[in-house]
Scaffold this motif. Structure first.
Motif, PDB file in Angstrom:
ATOM      1  N   ARG A 213    -104.190 -31.589 -26.625  1.00 49.58           N
ATOM      2  CA  ARG A 213    -103.248 -30.861 -25.885  1.00 49.58           C
ATOM      3  C   ARG A 213    -101.977 -30.715 -26.005  1.00 49.58           C
ATOM      4  NH1 ARG A 213    -103.976 -30.864 -19.143  1.00 49.58           N
ATOM      5  NH2 ARG A 213    -103.085 -32.921 -19.506  1.00 49.58           N
ATOM      6  N   GLU A 214    -101.476 -32.032 -26.483  1.00 47.41           N
ATOM      7  CA  GLU A 214     -99.872 -32.071 -26.588  1.00 47.41           C
ATOM      8  C   GLU A 214     -99.378 -31.430 -27.915  1.00 47.41           C
ATOM      9  OE1 GLU A 214    -100.382 -36.330 -26.684  1.00 47.41           O
ATOM     10  OE2 GLU A 214     -98.762 -36.697 -24.980  1.00 47.41           O
ATOM     11  N   GLN A 241     -95.766 -29.527 -15.388  1.00 45.00           N
ATOM     12  CA  GLN A 241     -96.749 -30.258 -16.344  1.00 45.00           C
ATOM     13  C   GLN A 241     -96.531 -30.155 -17.787  1.00 45.00           C
ATOM     14  OE1 GLN A 241    -100.496 -28.884 -14.318  1.00 45.00           O
ATOM     15  NE2 GLN A 241    -101.080 -31.055 -14.272  1.00 45.00           N
ATOM     16  N   VAL A 242     -96.092 -29.046 -18.212  1.00 45.82           N
ATOM     17  CA  VAL A 242     -95.980 -28.466 -19.542  1.00 45.82           C
ATOM     18  C   VAL A 242     -94.663 -29.424 -20.079  1.00 45.82           C
ATOM     19  CG1 VAL A 242     -95.142 -26.685 -21.083  1.00 45.82           C
ATOM     20  CG2 VAL A 242     -96.928 -26.295 -19.572  1.00 45.82           C
ATOM     21  N   ARG A 244     -93.432 -32.209 -18.710  1.00 42.43           N
ATOM     22  CA  ARG A 244     -93.729 -33.403 -18.683  1.00 42.43           C
ATOM     23  C   ARG A 244     -94.346 -34.098 -20.078  1.00 42.43           C
ATOM     24  NH1 ARG A 244     -98.103 -36.120 -17.172  1.00 42.43           N
ATOM     25  NH2 ARG A 244     -98.815 -34.519 -16.108  1.00 42.43           N
ATOM     26  N   LEU A 245     -95.530 -33.142 -20.404  1.00 49.08           N
ATOM     27  CA  LEU A 245     -96.101 -33.145 -21.605  1.00 49.08           C
ATOM     28  C   LEU A 245     -95.399 -33.148 -22.803  1.00 49.08           C
ATOM     29  CD1 LEU A 245     -99.634 -31.473 -20.414  1.00 49.08           C
ATOM     30  CD2 LEU A 245     -99.130 -34.141 -20.873  1.00 49.08           C
ATOM     31  N   GLU A 246     -94.478 -32.033 -22.934  1.00 49.61           N
ATOM     32  CA  GLU A 246     -93.778 -31.865 -23.924  1.00 49.61           C
ATOM     33  C   GLU A 246     -92.791 -32.902 -24.114  1.00 49.61           C
ATOM     34  OE1 GLU A 246     -90.042 -29.111 -24.891  1.00 49.61           O
ATOM     35  OE2 GLU A 246     -91.801 -28.037 -23.855  1.00 49.61           O
ATOM     36  N   GLY A 248     -92.979 -36.098 -23.003  1.00 52.72           N
ATOM     37  CA  GLY A 248     -93.774 -37.402 -23.403  1.00 52.72           C
ATOM     38  C   GLY A 248     -94.174 -37.246 -25.025  1.00 52.72           C
ATOM     39  N   ALA A 249     -94.619 -36.043 -25.644  1.00 51.24           N
ATOM     40  CA  ALA A 249     -95.030 -36.198 -26.818  1.00 51.24           C
ATOM     41  C   ALA A 249     -93.719 -36.325 -27.747  1.00 51.24           C
ATOM     42  CB  ALA A 249     -95.682 -34.450 -27.039  1.00 51.24           C
TER      43      ALA A 249
END
Length: 257
Positions: A213-214, A241-242, A244-246, A248-249
């Motif tokens: 997903r990342e 959420q996008v 935060r995930l972005e 983090g990646a």
């Protein structure tokens, strides 16, 4: 020229060379109406044409064609030379020969230039030749532009547009040992360095360690150029959420690199 002796039916090994005094005497005779003196001037300066065309032999053109075009430039220089000025014929003829060859190469170039740009360039070249005839020297861009009543930058852009492309493999120097330096050897590449290749490999490896997903989010964001909201709508999560995930990646990639 790869050992070729005969060009356009002319044996280059037997070309005669005129002294400067002989050239001046023949020029005076020609100006007095002696056409045979003109023929002697042409035949006596063919070695000058040969010396000029050597710088163009790697352009993919036939040497015979370049020689004929160079002879046209030589004839023009003889017909337009002003004998009242204290200048050698060769000093005036070399730019004329080069100009004629460059015009021939431009007309046969595969690169297309707009008609308006080409018209300005040709007018600039004609103006340049006229100024050379008048002043017996190379004119400046400002002088050409003033005579044409156009902007200097228009003249520069037009002349640049019809410049002949140079092959990366065109030799620029060759020493006695036979080692040849080409244009490509003197062009610096600031992108494809060892460091950039290593960085590219490291980034690729770091991305491969991310979750599916990342990787999908990063692909949509940085390859497809979509906004975080567009990504959120496509994969069915919130924009927060996008984000935060972005982030983090990206942080994980930086740490691995």
């Amino acid at each position: 020229m790869q050992g070729k002796v005969e060009i356009c039916g002319v044996n280059t090994a037997k070309l005669k060379v005129l002294t400067n005094d002989q050239i001046n005497e023949l020029l005076r005779k020609y100006r007095a109406g002696d056409l045979s003196a003109r023929e002697e001037l042409i035949s006596g300066n063919l070695r000058l044409v040969l010396s000029v065309i050597q710088r163009f032999v790697n352009r993919g053109e036939q040497v015979d064609d370049l020689f004929q075009v160079g002879c046209v430039g030589l004839i023009k220089s003889i017909d337009n030379f002003d004998i009242s000025l204290n200048v050698r014929l060769s000093t005036y003829a070399v730019p004329m020969i080069i100009g004629e060859i460059r015009r021939y190469l431009r007309d046969n170039s595969p690169i297309r230039v707009s008609r308006s740009m080409r018209d300005i360039a040709y007018r600039a070249l004609q103006t340049k030749e006229a100024l050379i005839c008048e002043n017996q020297r190379e004119p400046t861009v400002e002088e050409i532009a003033k005579r044409m009543d156009v902007k200097c930058e228009d003249v520069v852009f037009a002349l640049d547009a019809i410049m002949d492309p140079v092959s990366l493999y065109e030799p620029v120097y060759s020493d006695a040992g036979g080692d040849t330096v080409c244009v490509m050897d003197q062009v610096r590449d600031t992108k494809n360095t060892d460091e950039s290749w290593l960085e590219h490999i490291a980034i690729k490896e770091a991305v491969s360690r991310l979750g599916e997903r990342e990787r999908h989010i990063l692909s949509l964001r940085f390859y497809d150029g979509k906004t975080q909201m567009e990504v959120a709508n496509e994969i069915g999560i919130s924009q927060a959420q996008v984000s935060r995930l972005e982030k983090g990646a990206i942080e994980r990639i930086k740490k691995q690199i």
